[in-house]
Write an enzyme that holds these catalytic residues in place. Structure first.
Site, PDB file in Angstrom:
ATOM      1  CB  ALA A  60      -9.917  -2.557   2.612  1.00 19.73           C
ATOM      2  CG  HIS A  61     -14.543  -0.946   2.275  1.00 20.26           C
ATOM      3  ND1 HIS A  61     -13.435  -0.138   2.422  1.00 20.26           N
ATOM      4  CD2 HIS A  61     -15.108  -0.594   1.107  1.00 20.26           C
ATOM      5  CE1 HIS A  61     -13.349   0.666   1.388  1.00 20.26           C
ATOM      6  NE2 HIS A  61     -14.354   0.410   0.567  1.00 20.26           N
TER       7      HIS A  61
END
Length: 172
Positions: A86-87
């Site tokens: 994820a980010h």
């Protein structure tokens, strides 16, 4: 750099001697939004994905771009097939991540980490250097360096084995 078929790569820098297998998505927007009453307001991600040197990323894996800062994959990292990163995640050098694992946003992994298949790691955690995480574990809190953990919630591997044996004996 070798990039195989059907990849989507944007907002990304890829280091030397890296290999991106088929179907990989690099630099897509992460799962970021604000809740406004009964509505979800998406916010634009402005970070990038930075891939180090000598990195191998397996088929159909996804690495989201950072929301405000970059998502970073260190040097000499191996990511198996169908992994989601994820980010804002940061992965240190020399890490191994087995298939179908997921790392939630803003988690920081140190160096020399080994993650078994189907591991889930919650967001905003710090995983120390030289950590080993057994397959199918769920990590919901920080892990100190040089630890080996397993189970859900992930705990010291020996304690997890003992509790599993104790539970099995109580059910017999």
């Amino acid at each position: 750099v070798i990039i195989y078929d059907n990849c989507c790569i944007k907002n990304c820098f890829i280091g030397n001697n890296s290999e991106i297998q088929a179907g990989v998505i690099l630099g897509s927007n992460g799962f970021g939004f604000a809740i406004e009453k009964d509505n979800f307001e998406n916010f634009t991600h402005i970070g990038k994905v930075i891939i180090g040197n000598n990195v191998k990323i397996g088929s159909n894996s996804t690495i989201a771009r950072g929301s405000l800062e970059d998502t970073i994959v260190g040097n000499n990292v191996r990511i198996d097939n169908q992994v989601h990163i994820a980010h804002n995640v940061q992965i240190g050098d020399n890490c191994l991540i087995a298939g179908q694992s997921g790392i939630a946003g803003s988690t920081i992994l140190g160096k020399n980490i080994m993650i078994g298949g189907q591991v889930g790691i919650s967001g905003h955690l710090n995983i120390g250097d030289n950590v080993k995480i057994a397959a199918k574990s769920g990590v919901i809190k920080d892990i100190k360096k040089n630890s080996t953990v397993g189970g859900y919630p992930a705990m010291n591997i020996i304690d997890w084995h003992r509790s599993t044996i104790k539970l099995k004996k109580s059910n017999d």
